[in-house]
Each structure stands twice: as C-alpha cells, then as structure tokens.
Design a protein around this motif. Structure first.
Motif, mmCIF file in Angstrom:
data_model
loop_
_atom_site.group_PDB
_atom_site.id
_atom_site.type_symbol
_atom_site.label_atom_id
_atom_site.label_comp_id
_atom_site.label_asym_id
_atom_site.label_seq_id
_atom_site.Cartn_x
_atom_site.Cartn_y
_atom_site.Cartn_z
ATOM 1 N N PRO A 188 19.371 42.489 -1.252
ATOM 2 C CA PRO A 188 19.648 42.625 -2.689
ATOM 3 C C PRO A 188 20.600 43.756 -3.047
ATOM 4 C CG PRO A 188 17.338 42.096 -2.368
ATOM 5 C CD PRO A 188 17.921 42.340 -0.992
ATOM 6 N N GLN A 189 20.774 44.719 -2.151
ATOM 7 C CA GLN A 189 21.662 45.832 -2.467
ATOM 8 C C GLN A 189 23.137 45.452 -2.502
ATOM 9 O OE1 GLN A 189 21.044 49.453 -0.286
ATOM 10 N NE2 GLN A 189 19.015 49.783 -1.154
ATOM 11 N N VAL A 190 23.472 44.189 -2.214
ATOM 12 C CA VAL A 190 24.869 43.757 -2.354
ATOM 13 C C VAL A 190 25.321 43.862 -3.809
ATOM 14 C CG1 VAL A 190 24.779 42.171 -0.394
ATOM 15 C CG2 VAL A 190 24.267 41.321 -2.690
ATOM 16 N N ILE A 191 24.368 43.996 -4.727
ATOM 17 C CA ILE A 191 24.718 44.150 -6.136
ATOM 18 C C ILE A 191 25.528 45.426 -6.368
ATOM 19 C CG2 ILE A 191 23.772 44.501 -8.454
ATOM 20 C CD1 ILE A 191 23.502 41.647 -7.305
ATOM 21 N N TYR A 192 25.193 46.498 -5.648
ATOM 22 C CA TYR A 192 25.860 47.779 -5.887
ATOM 23 C C TYR A 192 27.357 47.746 -5.585
ATOM 24 C CZ TYR A 192 21.198 49.729 -6.592
ATOM 25 O OH TYR A 192 19.947 49.988 -7.079
ATOM 26 N N PRO A 193 27.811 47.188 -4.457
ATOM 27 C CA PRO A 193 29.252 47.088 -4.246
ATOM 28 C C PRO A 193 29.952 46.226 -5.296
ATOM 29 C CG PRO A 193 28.066 46.552 -2.218
ATOM 30 C CD PRO A 193 27.044 46.803 -3.260
ATOM 31 N N ILE A 194 29.269 45.191 -5.771
ATOM 32 C CA ILE A 194 29.865 44.350 -6.804
ATOM 33 C C ILE A 194 30.182 45.190 -8.035
ATOM 34 C CG2 ILE A 194 29.400 42.486 -8.443
ATOM 35 C CD1 ILE A 194 27.798 41.103 -6.223
ATOM 36 N N VAL A 195 29.205 45.974 -8.470
ATOM 37 C CA VAL A 195 29.393 46.806 -9.654
ATOM 38 C C VAL A 195 30.487 47.858 -9.418
ATOM 39 C CG1 VAL A 195 28.289 48.493 -11.184
ATOM 40 C CG2 VAL A 195 27.041 46.442 -10.474
#
Length: 363
Positions: A292-299
C-alpha cells in the motif's frame, strides 16, 4: 487546475496522519465494528497460490514468516506484525521495527533451516522467491503461499487482501485498501484534464525500465505522467534503445533514491528532463515493493511535476497543522489517543513533518 492540485496536497497529506500503517510501528487497534464485521476472516480457509498449490488453514495463524521485504512490509501495513516470527534481514526492510523477530535470510539468501526450525503456521513468499526455495520449504512440511507477480495497483490491492486472509487480519487489510482508494480518488480528481508530460524511469545503464505490464508503470501513469516505456518493444521490463530515449526526449526523469543519481544510459543526459534538472527521486522501497505504500511515490510525483500548486498547498497545510496541533493539545488533556493498525500518533505526526519537507524541497 492549480486549485485542484492544492486540494490534492492538503487532502492527501493531512489524511496521511491517519494512514493504516507505517514501517516500524507496533501499535494496533481494532477497526470500527462495522469494518470488522464486513472484513472478518473466516476459517478454515482454502486458497490456491501462483504455483497452483492449494493451502488450507484450519484456524487463524499464530506464527507467520515473511520471506521477502514486500511480504514483511504488507504484514506491518495491515497490523498483523504481532504474528511475525521470521523476517528477511536486508536493507529493504531496515526501516521496519523487527527487533525480537528472527532473521530468516542472510542478505537476500533464504536460510531454510532457520525457517523450518521456526515451524510457522504459514510462510508468505512474494513472487521474487525462487521455486527451489519454495520447494525446499514445502518438502519440510511447511505451508508456503507463493504470490503472483504484481503488475498493477489492483494487484497490490489483491495481494494486501490475501495477506490479510493468510494472517487472520482481514479487517486491517481492508482498511489498508480503503486508505489507498481514498487517496487515489483524490489524485484522479485533481489530475482530471491535466497535461501529462513524458517521463522516463531508468533502472540501469542498459536502458532497462519498468514496462507497461508492471505495477511501477501503473504508479507513474496514476501520478499524472506519460511513461516512456510505452515506446519500448517489450511490455514487462524492456530495454529502451538510446535512439528512443533521445528521440522521445522525456520532460521528467523519475528514479529510485537508492542511488545518488539516476542509473541510465549516458545519452539520457541530453534529454530535456536532465538538462532542465527535472529529476524526481522517490523512495526505492515504496515504489519497488508492491505494498500500500506505493501511494506515497504517487503523491510525491504529482507534487514535483506541479510544484507551484504544491507550494500554495504547503502554506494552507501549515495553517491546518497549526489548528490540528491546537486541537490535539486540547484533546490530550482528556488523555485519549486513537491509533490505527501499524500507525501510532507519534509516527503520524512525523509522517506529516516529512511530507511538508517533501513539498518544500525542489530537486
């Protein structure tokens, strides 16, 4: 457009206070009754893994071994780390609080005897685990679940839910997926109608890049850029030719921060991206591990590609944080503290401070 992105920055970063997990935290709390009822695990369960092996668990596992970094990180993400008895020992999990948990690898080499001696109820093995390692552990009588290759953000969702089922933490897994989806919805709305500049994600001097059939490609396009890998002949991890890199001339270069400079062919230094200094370094673990931490690079990618909107959002975010600090001070008088699986309040505050630092940084 700038107003939409300002809303994105504020909403995503402030909501990060309530992320479902943070590497290195051990605090957990039971989700709301409604969520727990909707996502309650049922046992016995019977599941089939990527190798076609069917695994049956009669009851919730009390002991779990995670063979790969993404396995361990996902377990922490969903709040099931109290069941971990074995984790990998390598730099990719250095940020996880694994004190007291047995190391089951020597670097990236799995130590079979150690895993067998732990006699876990279930072993989690990401797709990078070799078939020989899987067979050795199964021959020793262990239940090993081998995950398939994650090739999209949707696969990350599915793997997170499956990890929840295998660890008896379905509620925490569903909460993590909901956390992802809430933020992705904000990103999608903010980027609606936005220009999508061409970006290059280099992985080596030979031109290797994540292809269109990889979850990193999904991360890049979700973050509002066009991926140069679409010009490559392969779909998984193809090699871009020097001619393609020069002719396509990407406007941005996005690369993992495990190297000081992008690992790429020399000709990439002639691109608009490199000449303009449009280089974005993202957390190597977050973008390379399907969790789920793939959200951080997206942001972060959105923030770097649209710096003016993020600069505006920073000022508003600071005001929001000041108000939140005042409210937290008032609430602390009542000595009440809420936490969410894998993410305590001190870690949450640190996450926002780090996020603000990201907004203020220009590479």
């Amino acid at each position: 457009m700038r107003q939409k992105l300002a809303v994105l920055a504020i909403a995503v970063l402030v909501l990060s206070l309530f992320a479902p997990a943070a590497a290195g935290s051990s605090g957990t709390v039971t989700p709301t009754a409604a969520d727990a009822t909707q996502a309650e695990c049922e046992f016995p369960i019977e599941v089939t893994d990527a190798t076609g092996e069917t695994i049956t668990l009669e009851e919730p596992p009390e002991t779990v071994v995670a063979l790969q970094p993404s396995d361990a990180r996902t377990v922490f993400e969903i709040g099931a780390e109290d069941r971990l008895v074995g984790v990998p020992d390598n730099p990719a999990v250095a940020d996880l609080e694994t004190d007291g948990i047995e190391s089951v690898t020597d670097g990236y080499q799995i130590q079979h005897e150690t895993v067998v001696d732990l006699d876990p109820d279930v072993v989690l093995a990401a797709n990078t685990t070799s078939e020989s390692d899987i067979e050795t552990l199964r021959d020793a009588g262990l239940d090993v679940y081998h995950f398939g290759e994650a090739r999209s953000i949707d696969d990350v969702r599915n793997n997170t839910r499956r990890t929840g089922e295998l660890t008896g933490e379905c509620a925490g897994a569903e909460e993590s997926v909901q956390w992802m989806d809430e933020r992705l919805e904000i990103v999608d709305e903010a980027l609606e109608g936005a220009d999508r500049p061409l970006a290059y994600y280099p992985m080596g001097a030979d031109g290797t890049t994540p292809g269109t059939d990889s979850f990193i490609h999904d991360v890049l396009t979700t973050a509002g850029v066009e991926d140069l890998s679409e010009a490559a002949s392969g779909s998984f991890y193809p090699q871009l030719s020097e001619e393609t890199i020069v002719e396509e001339d990407p406007e941005w270069i996005i690369y993992p921060d495990d190297s000081a400079e992008p690992r790429m062919p020399d000709v990439a230094e002639a691109t608009t991206a490199y000449q303009s200094g449009n280089l974005v370094a993202v957390d190597a673990n977050q973008i390379s591990q399907p969790t789920p931490q793939v959200i951080y690079p997206i942001v972060e990618i959105v923030g770097e590609v649209h710096p003016e909107a993020y600069a505006e959002a920073t000022a508003d975010l600071n005001e929001t944080n000041e108000t939140a600090d005042e409210n937290e001070t008032n609430e602390s008088d009542g000595e009440t503290e809420d936490t969410i699986p894998g993410f305590g309040v001190p870690v949450a505050v640190g996450a926002v401070v780090a996020a603000v630092g990201v907004l203020a940084r220009r590479r």
